[in-house]
Design a protein around this motif. Structure first.
Motif, PDB file in Angstrom:
ATOM      1  N   LEU A   1       0.979  -0.905  -0.077  1.00  0.00           N
ATOM      2  CA  LEU A   1      -0.058  -0.174  -0.145  1.00  0.00           C
ATOM      3  C   LEU A   1       0.991   1.351   0.115  1.00  0.00           C
ATOM      4  N   ARG A   2       0.303   2.259  -0.665  1.00  0.00           N
ATOM      5  CA  ARG A   2       0.899   3.558  -0.363  1.00  0.00           C
ATOM      6  C   ARG A   2       0.137   4.634   0.191  1.00  0.00           C
ATOM      7  N   LEU A   3       0.403   5.189   1.214  1.00  0.00           N
ATOM      8  CA  LEU A   3      -0.119   6.229   1.970  1.00  0.00           C
ATOM      9  C   LEU A   3       0.216   7.610   1.564  1.00  0.00           C
ATOM     10  N   SER A   4      -0.471   8.368   1.676  1.00  0.00           N
ATOM     11  CA  SER A   4      -0.240   9.808   1.078  1.00  0.00           C
ATOM     12  C   SER A   4      -0.778  10.770   2.339  1.00  0.00           C
ATOM     13  N   CYS A   5      -0.216  11.766   2.386  1.00  0.00           N
ATOM     14  CA  CYS A   5      -0.412  12.955   3.375  1.00  0.00           C
ATOM     15  C   CYS A   5      -0.341  14.145   2.617  1.00  0.00           C
ATOM     16  N   ALA A   6      -1.290  14.778   2.359  1.00  0.00           N
ATOM     17  CA  ALA A   6      -1.380  16.052   1.640  1.00  0.00           C
ATOM     18  C   ALA A   6      -1.630  17.204   2.916  1.00  0.00           C
TER      19      ALA A   6
ATOM     20  N   LYS B   1       9.081  12.454   0.466  1.00  0.00           N
ATOM     21  CA  LYS B   1       8.388  13.932   0.163  1.00  0.00           C
ATOM     22  C   LYS B   1       8.178  14.043  -1.291  1.00  0.00           C
ATOM     23  N   ASP B   2       7.212  14.809  -1.542  1.00  0.00           N
ATOM     24  CA  ASP B   2       7.110  15.440  -3.036  1.00  0.00           C
ATOM     25  C   ASP B   2       6.944  16.992  -2.575  1.00  0.00           C
ATOM     26  N   ASN B   3       8.146  17.548  -2.646  1.00  0.00           N
ATOM     27  CA  ASN B   3       7.840  19.156  -2.156  1.00  0.00           C
ATOM     28  C   ASN B   3       7.130  19.800  -3.108  1.00  0.00           C
ATOM     29  N   ALA B   4       7.233  19.530  -4.214  1.00  0.00           N
ATOM     30  CA  ALA B   4       6.147  20.362  -5.181  1.00  0.00           C
ATOM     31  C   ALA B   4       4.713  20.270  -5.049  1.00  0.00           C
ATOM     32  N   LYS B   5       4.457  18.732  -4.539  1.00  0.00           N
ATOM     33  CA  LYS B   5       3.034  18.646  -4.286  1.00  0.00           C
ATOM     34  C   LYS B   5       2.599  18.667  -2.910  1.00  0.00           C
ATOM     35  N   ASN B   6       3.691  19.195  -2.059  1.00  0.00           N
ATOM     36  CA  ASN B   6       3.726  19.216  -0.417  1.00  0.00           C
ATOM     37  C   ASN B   6       2.883  18.197   0.058  1.00  0.00           C
ATOM     38  N   THR B   7       3.368  16.922  -0.279  1.00  0.00           N
ATOM     39  CA  THR B   7       2.761  15.541   0.106  1.00  0.00           C
ATOM     40  C   THR B   7       3.755  14.840   0.633  1.00  0.00           C
ATOM     41  N   LEU B   8       3.361  14.121   1.698  1.00  0.00           N
ATOM     42  CA  LEU B   8       4.354  13.198   2.214  1.00  0.00           C
ATOM     43  C   LEU B   8       3.682  11.616   1.794  1.00  0.00           C
ATOM     44  N   TYR B   9       4.593  10.872   1.731  1.00  0.00           N
ATOM     45  CA  TYR B   9       4.219   9.369   1.435  1.00  0.00           C
ATOM     46  C   TYR B   9       4.994   8.318   2.171  1.00  0.00           C
ATOM     47  N   LEU B  10       4.136   7.257   2.394  1.00  0.00           N
ATOM     48  CA  LEU B  10       4.760   5.904   3.005  1.00  0.00           C
ATOM     49  C   LEU B  10       4.312   4.668   1.996  1.00  0.00           C
ATOM     50  N   GLN B  11       5.464   4.448   1.402  1.00  0.00           N
ATOM     51  CA  GLN B  11       5.476   3.173   0.613  1.00  0.00           C
ATOM     52  C   GLN B  11       5.557   1.762   1.704  1.00  0.00           C
ATOM     53  N   MET B  12       4.526   0.801   1.487  1.00  0.00           N
ATOM     54  CA  MET B  12       4.602  -0.063   2.589  1.00  0.00           C
ATOM     55  C   MET B  12       4.530  -1.415   1.640  1.00  0.00           C
ATOM     56  N   ASN B  13       5.581  -2.039   1.682  1.00  0.00           N
ATOM     57  CA  ASN B  13       5.739  -3.274   1.134  1.00  0.00           C
ATOM     58  C   ASN B  13       5.955  -4.763   2.104  1.00  0.00           C
ATOM     59  N   SER B  14       5.640  -5.878   1.453  1.00  0.00           N
ATOM     60  CA  SER B  14       5.656  -6.815   2.284  1.00  0.00           C
ATOM     61  C   SER B  14       5.008  -6.831   3.411  1.00  0.00           C
ATOM     62  N   LEU B  15       3.684  -6.325   3.479  1.00  0.00           N
ATOM     63  CA  LEU B  15       2.749  -6.072   4.494  1.00  0.00           C
ATOM     64  C   LEU B  15       2.615  -7.257   5.274  1.00  0.00           C
ATOM     65  N   LYS B  16       2.732  -7.292   6.693  1.00  0.00           N
ATOM     66  CA  LYS B  16       2.307  -8.351   7.639  1.00  0.00           C
ATOM     67  C   LYS B  16       1.052  -7.847   8.311  1.00  0.00           C
TER      68      LYS B  16
END
Length: 120
Positions: free
Chosen positions: A18-23, A71-86
């Motif tokens: 999953l990829r979480l976003s934070c605007a 971070k994507d500074n241009a979009k002012n957005t933080l992300y959390l890429q989560m792989n191999s989730l448990k």
């Protein structure tokens, strides 16, 4: 006024991603330290990933090698890429920013959270 809105949570099977976003609004994330926390019922709150102003990152041992904060500074957005989730990654995930402290603490500015549920 700082405002954070998380999205991207959902239900996945173990091993999925999953990829979480934070605007963010009201603050330029490029200028501040940010973090992702998670809170599950009956478990201690945990800061799982931090992004520092110099571009460096830190991770909790429980997610190291599986999660990536960016971070994507241009979009002012933080992300959390989560792989191999448990299944133990199941929790409410919160985006947090602090205008002074680095890394941010739980009582800094945070969003409303997004739920992640991982089934076995």
């Amino acid at each position: 006024q700082v405002h954070l809105v998380e999205s991207g949570g959902g239900s996945v099977q173990a091993g999925g991603s999953l990829r979480l976003s934070c605007a963010a609004s009201g603050a330029a994330i490029s200028r501040h330290c940010m973090a992702w926390f998670r809170q599950a019922p009956g478990k201690e709150r945990e800061r799982v990933a931090s992004a520092y102003k110099d571009g460096s990152t830190r991770y909790a041992d429980s997610v190291k090698g599986r999660f990536t904060i960016s971070k994507d500074n241009a979009k002012n957005t933080l992300y959390l890429q989560m792989n191999s989730l448990k299944p133990e990654d199941s929790a409410m995930y919160y985006c947090v920013v602090d205008l002074v402290l680095c890394p941010p603490i739980w009582y800094s500015h945070r969003g409303q959270g997004t739920q992640v549920t991982v089934s076995s």
